[in-house]
Design a protein around this motif. Structure first.
Motif, PDB file in Angstrom:
ATOM      1  N   LYS A 120      -4.214   1.466   9.244  1.00 22.76           N
ATOM      2  CA  LYS A 120      -5.544   0.865   9.397  1.00 22.76           C
ATOM      3  C   LYS A 120      -6.006   0.220   8.090  1.00 22.76           C
ATOM      4  CE  LYS A 120      -7.660   3.455  13.208  1.00 22.76           C
ATOM      5  NZ  LYS A 120      -8.241   2.273  13.888  1.00 22.76           N
ATOM      6  N   LEU A 121      -5.706   0.866   6.987  1.00 26.73           N
ATOM      7  CA  LEU A 121      -6.077   0.313   5.687  1.00 26.73           C
ATOM      8  C   LEU A 121      -5.326  -0.994   5.422  1.00 26.73           C
ATOM      9  CD1 LEU A 121      -7.803   0.993   3.129  1.00 26.73           C
ATOM     10  CD2 LEU A 121      -5.716   1.993   2.170  1.00 26.73           C
ATOM     11  N   MET A 122      -4.056  -1.022   5.725  1.00 28.77           N
ATOM     12  CA  MET A 122      -3.253  -2.211   5.480  1.00 28.77           C
ATOM     13  C   MET A 122      -3.649  -3.364   6.413  1.00 28.77           C
ATOM     14  SD  MET A 122      -1.445  -1.416   2.932  1.00 28.77           S
ATOM     15  CE  MET A 122      -0.460  -2.929   2.918  1.00 28.77           C
TER      16      MET A 122
ATOM     17  N   SER B 186      -2.428  12.087   1.177  1.00 26.04           N
ATOM     18  CA  SER B 186      -1.761  12.908   0.164  1.00 26.04           C
ATOM     19  C   SER B 186      -0.683  12.105  -0.560  1.00 26.04           C
ATOM     20  CB  SER B 186      -1.129  14.152   0.812  1.00 26.04           C
ATOM     21  OG  SER B 186      -0.098  13.776   1.703  1.00 26.04           O
ATOM     22  N   ARG B 187      -0.797  10.792  -0.506  1.00 22.76           N
ATOM     23  CA  ARG B 187       0.146   9.935  -1.233  1.00 22.76           C
ATOM     24  C   ARG B 187      -0.539   8.693  -1.751  1.00 22.76           C
ATOM     25  NH1 ARG B 187       1.710   5.229   1.185  1.00 22.76           N
ATOM     26  NH2 ARG B 187       1.716   5.009   3.455  1.00 22.76           N
ATOM     27  N   ASP B 188       0.088   8.074  -2.727  1.00 20.55           N
ATOM     28  CA  ASP B 188      -0.415   6.822  -3.291  1.00 20.55           C
ATOM     29  C   ASP B 188       0.074   5.655  -2.428  1.00 20.55           C
ATOM     30  OD1 ASP B 188      -1.453   4.897  -4.970  1.00 20.55           O
ATOM     31  OD2 ASP B 188      -0.453   5.623  -6.779  1.00 20.55           O
ATOM     32  N   PHE B 189      -0.422   4.457  -2.714  1.00 21.86           N
ATOM     33  CA  PHE B 189       0.160   3.260  -2.132  1.00 21.86           C
ATOM     34  C   PHE B 189       1.632   3.167  -2.534  1.00 21.86           C
ATOM     35  CE2 PHE B 189      -4.314   1.773  -2.523  1.00 21.86           C
ATOM     36  CZ  PHE B 189      -4.515   1.273  -1.244  1.00 21.86           C
ATOM     37  N   THR B 190       2.474   2.681  -1.641  1.00 20.40           N
ATOM     38  CA  THR B 190       3.818   2.321  -2.051  1.00 20.40           C
ATOM     39  C   THR B 190       3.745   0.981  -2.784  1.00 20.40           C
ATOM     40  OG1 THR B 190       4.331   1.069  -0.034  1.00 20.40           O
ATOM     41  CG2 THR B 190       4.751   3.460  -0.001  1.00 20.40           C
ATOM     42  N   GLU B 191       4.791   0.653  -3.494  1.00 20.86           N
ATOM     43  CA  GLU B 191       4.790  -0.630  -4.212  1.00 20.86           C
ATOM     44  C   GLU B 191       4.671  -1.802  -3.244  1.00 20.86           C
ATOM     45  OE1 GLU B 191       4.562  -1.527  -7.391  1.00 20.86           O
ATOM     46  OE2 GLU B 191       4.155   0.598  -7.704  1.00 20.86           O
ATOM     47  N   ASN B 192       5.345  -1.719  -2.103  1.00 18.43           N
ATOM     48  CA  ASN B 192       5.268  -2.793  -1.106  1.00 18.43           C
ATOM     49  C   ASN B 192       3.864  -2.925  -0.535  1.00 18.43           C
ATOM     50  OD1 ASN B 192       7.953  -3.457  -1.399  1.00 18.43           O
ATOM     51  ND2 ASN B 192       8.647  -2.190   0.320  1.00 18.43           N
ATOM     52  N   GLU B 193       3.207  -1.800  -0.273  1.00 19.22           N
ATOM     53  CA  GLU B 193       1.838  -1.842   0.254  1.00 19.22           C
ATOM     54  C   GLU B 193       0.889  -2.442  -0.770  1.00 19.22           C
ATOM     55  OE1 GLU B 193       2.227   2.168   3.079  1.00 19.22           O
ATOM     56  OE2 GLU B 193       1.374   2.288   1.055  1.00 19.22           O
ATOM     57  N   ARG B 194       1.014  -1.995  -1.986  1.00 19.24           N
ATOM     58  CA  ARG B 194       0.133  -2.518  -3.035  1.00 19.24           C
ATOM     59  C   ARG B 194       0.337  -4.021  -3.222  1.00 19.24           C
ATOM     60  NH1 ARG B 194      -2.558   0.362  -6.763  1.00 19.24           N
ATOM     61  NH2 ARG B 194      -1.274   2.209  -6.327  1.00 19.24           N
TER      62      ARG B 194
ATOM     63  N   SER C 108       1.522  -6.163  -1.085  1.00 15.91           N
ATOM     64  CA  SER C 108       1.056  -6.897   0.089  1.00 15.91           C
ATOM     65  C   SER C 108      -0.443  -7.167   0.015  1.00 15.91           C
ATOM     66  CB  SER C 108       1.378  -6.098   1.356  1.00 15.91           C
ATOM     67  OG  SER C 108       0.779  -6.674   2.498  1.00 15.91           O
ATOM     68  N   LEU C 109      -1.213  -6.187  -0.405  1.00 14.39           N
ATOM     69  CA  LEU C 109      -2.663  -6.364  -0.505  1.00 14.39           C
ATOM     70  C   LEU C 109      -3.022  -7.322  -1.631  1.00 14.39           C
ATOM     71  CD1 LEU C 109      -3.780  -2.666   0.074  1.00 14.39           C
ATOM     72  CD2 LEU C 109      -4.054  -4.585   1.656  1.00 14.39           C
ATOM     73  N   ILE C 110      -2.312  -7.222  -2.734  1.00 15.15           N
ATOM     74  CA  ILE C 110      -2.569  -8.127  -3.864  1.00 15.15           C
ATOM     75  C   ILE C 110      -2.280  -9.572  -3.467  1.00 15.15           C
ATOM     76  CG2 ILE C 110      -1.767  -8.792  -6.170  1.00 15.15           C
ATOM     77  CD1 ILE C 110      -1.369  -5.805  -6.742  1.00 15.15           C
ATOM     78  N   GLU C 111      -1.202  -9.790  -2.731  1.00 13.72           N
ATOM     79  CA  GLU C 111      -0.851 -11.144  -2.287  1.00 13.72           C
ATOM     80  C   GLU C 111      -1.896 -11.713  -1.333  1.00 13.72           C
ATOM     81  OE1 GLU C 111       3.024 -10.750  -0.650  1.00 13.72           O
ATOM     82  OE2 GLU C 111       4.026 -10.672  -2.612  1.00 13.72           O
ATOM     83  N   ARG C 112      -2.650 -10.824  -0.678  1.00 14.78           N
ATOM     84  CA  ARG C 112      -3.730 -11.269   0.209  1.00 14.78           C
ATOM     85  C   ARG C 112      -5.073 -11.322  -0.519  1.00 14.78           C
ATOM     86  NH1 ARG C 112      -3.324  -7.444   5.287  1.00 14.78           N
ATOM     87  NH2 ARG C 112      -2.021  -6.104   3.974  1.00 14.78           N
ATOM     88  N   LYS C 113      -4.998 -11.303  -1.854  1.00 14.50           N
ATOM     89  CA  LYS C 113      -6.174 -11.466  -2.730  1.00 14.50           C
ATOM     90  C   LYS C 113      -7.098 -10.253  -2.707  1.00 14.50           C
ATOM     91  CE  LYS C 113      -4.584 -15.607  -3.391  1.00 14.50           C
ATOM     92  NZ  LYS C 113      -3.779 -15.889  -4.603  1.00 14.50           N
ATOM     93  N   TYR C 114      -6.539  -9.066  -2.474  1.00 12.84           N
ATOM     94  CA  TYR C 114      -7.322  -7.837  -2.564  1.00 12.84           C
ATOM     95  C   TYR C 114      -6.918  -7.061  -3.819  1.00 12.84           C
ATOM     96  CZ  TYR C 114      -8.937  -8.734   2.163  1.00 12.84           C
ATOM     97  OH  TYR C 114      -9.525  -9.301   3.266  1.00 12.84           O
ATOM     98  N   MET C 115      -7.699  -6.046  -4.141  1.00 11.04           N
ATOM     99  CA  MET C 115      -7.429  -5.236  -5.322  1.00 11.04           C
ATOM    100  C   MET C 115      -7.349  -3.758  -4.935  1.00 11.04           C
ATOM    101  SD  MET C 115      -9.674  -6.939  -8.388  1.00 11.04           S
ATOM    102  CE  MET C 115     -11.226  -6.452  -7.625  1.00 11.04           C
ATOM    103  N   PRO C 116      -6.191  -3.291  -4.466  1.00 12.41           N
ATOM    104  CA  PRO C 116      -6.065  -1.878  -4.068  1.00 12.41           C
ATOM    105  C   PRO C 116      -6.224  -0.943  -5.259  1.00 12.41           C
ATOM    106  CG  PRO C 116      -3.912  -2.947  -4.124  1.00 12.41           C
ATOM    107  CD  PRO C 116      -4.931  -4.031  -4.311  1.00 12.41           C
ATOM    108  N   ARG C 117      -6.992   0.129  -5.067  1.00 11.42           N
ATOM    109  CA  ARG C 117      -7.206   1.120  -6.127  1.00 11.42           C
ATOM    110  C   ARG C 117      -6.883   2.512  -5.597  1.00 11.42           C
ATOM    111  NH1 ARG C 117     -10.989  -2.432  -4.471  1.00 11.42           N
ATOM    112  NH2 ARG C 117     -12.888  -1.212  -4.875  1.00 11.42           N
ATOM    113  N   THR C 118      -6.378   3.343  -6.481  1.00 11.84           N
ATOM    114  CA  THR C 118      -6.047   4.726  -6.141  1.00 11.84           C
ATOM    115  C   THR C 118      -6.916   5.668  -6.963  1.00 11.84           C
ATOM    116  OG1 THR C 118      -3.754   4.126  -5.682  1.00 11.84           O
ATOM    117  CG2 THR C 118      -4.224   6.461  -6.046  1.00 11.84           C
TER     118      THR C 118
END
Length: 319
Positions: A80-82, A92-100, A102-112
């Motif tokens: 749902k977040l993606m 109980s986990r961080d973003f994976t590198e691929n998830e992070r 993907s969001l950056i490429e869509r002009k978002y700024m994922p934070r943990t």
């Protein structure tokens, strides 16, 4: 009234009939999508006790703003977040590198934002007298190398080990697969999942051969304000890092044993945030790191990420 004053009053009344351009309400599709995703956050169901309490406190002084919780399994929460259906997920986990990425490429700024440490608890029926287990033997159970209680405890008459998790896609299952089995799937023939953490406790209470795995924040006895007793309807196993478990080298997921590292099954709880502005989801995620939010976590029996614990000796009676 002089002529100039009359003109000014008339001009003011005329302008008052027209809405200000700067205050014109936004109703774009992007704004609607943002508001829809900002109405609620998602979280793995195993974290619901602490998040419900924290949300009540967070919204206590809010008059117009609302934020709702949706408790699902961890895998669907991240999906749902993606998909931008929500801006905040507790996992109980961080973003994976691929998830992070993907969001950056869509002009978002994922934070943990790490908010707490949780002990993964192993529970058994009250009739089970075998209450110490090693991490090694727990892994053997999950791999299917051990299937009967007597394989671990020769005097046991409990038969087949009936392993039960909260949900097949939960954070508990994923953590065991990733952190204990190095990504390998379970092989135990008698392993299954119910609906949620409460159902795990209920199942273990009714089956004397059961072994359940849940987050430790589900175990606290609400009658105990010191967080040093667990629910009376099940037993919480002591877990040892060593090859042989004894009462002296094994530990339960009490807050202090998570704090000093004695308890071996510890996971981190994260707030995964992707909100493009500072709205309620962002405010709630950061609230969990503020003193009031951390105090709620501490009172729940988990270890706050910014812990300032007072250590006291307490005598606990079984009577």
């Amino acid at each position: 009234m002089n002529k100039i004053a009359s003109i000014l009053i008339g001009l003011s009344l005329t302008l008052g009939l027209f809405p200000s351009c700067g205050n014109k309400p936004k109703n774009t599709q992007a704004e609607q999508d943002y508001k829809r995703a900002a109405r609620y956050f998602v979280a793995d169901e195993s974290f619901s006790p602490i998040l419900n309490e924290a949300l009540d406190v967070f919204l206590y002084s809010s008059i117009l703003d609302t934020l709702e919780a949706q408790y699902i399994n961890e895998q669907d929460a991240v999906k749902k977040l993606m998909k931008l259906q929500t801006w905040l997920a507790f996992t109980s986990r961080d973003f994976t590198e691929n998830e992070r990425q993907s969001l950056i490429e869509r002009k978002y700024m994922p934070r943990t934002i790490p908010i707490a440490y949780d002990g993964l608890a192993i529970i058994v029926n009250n009739a089970n007298t075998d209450t110490c287990i090693t991490v090694k033997d727990f892994k053997r159970i999950l791999r299917g190398e051990v299937t009967k209680w007597s394989d671990l405890y020769p005097a046991s008459n409990k038969g087949v080990i009936d392993v039960v998790f909260d949900n097949p896609l939960s954070s508990t299952v994923r953590w065991c697969v990733d952190s204990l089995l190095n990504g390998q799937e379970f092989k135990a023939p008698n392993i299954g999942a119910v609906k949620n953490s409460a159902a795990v406790i209920d199942y273990v209470e009714k089956h004397d051969n059961a072994l359940g795995i849940i987050g430790s924040n589900w175990l606290n006895d609400s009658r105990d304000t010191t967080n040093v007793t667990f629910k009376k309807n099940i037993k919480v196993m002591k877990v040892s890092r060593l090859d042989t478990a004894t009462p002296q080298n094994s530990w339960q997921p009490y807050q202090y044993y998570i704090y000093n590292g004695n308890y071996p099954l510890i996971r981190t709880i994260y707030a995964l945030l992707n909100e493009p502005r500072s709205g309620l989801p962002s405010n709630f995620a950061h609230f969990m790191r503020l003193p009031k939010g951390q105090l709620i976590i501490q009172k729940s029996g988990l270890l706050p990420i910014q812990y300032g614990m007072n250590i006291r000796d307490i005598i606990v009676s079984d009577k």
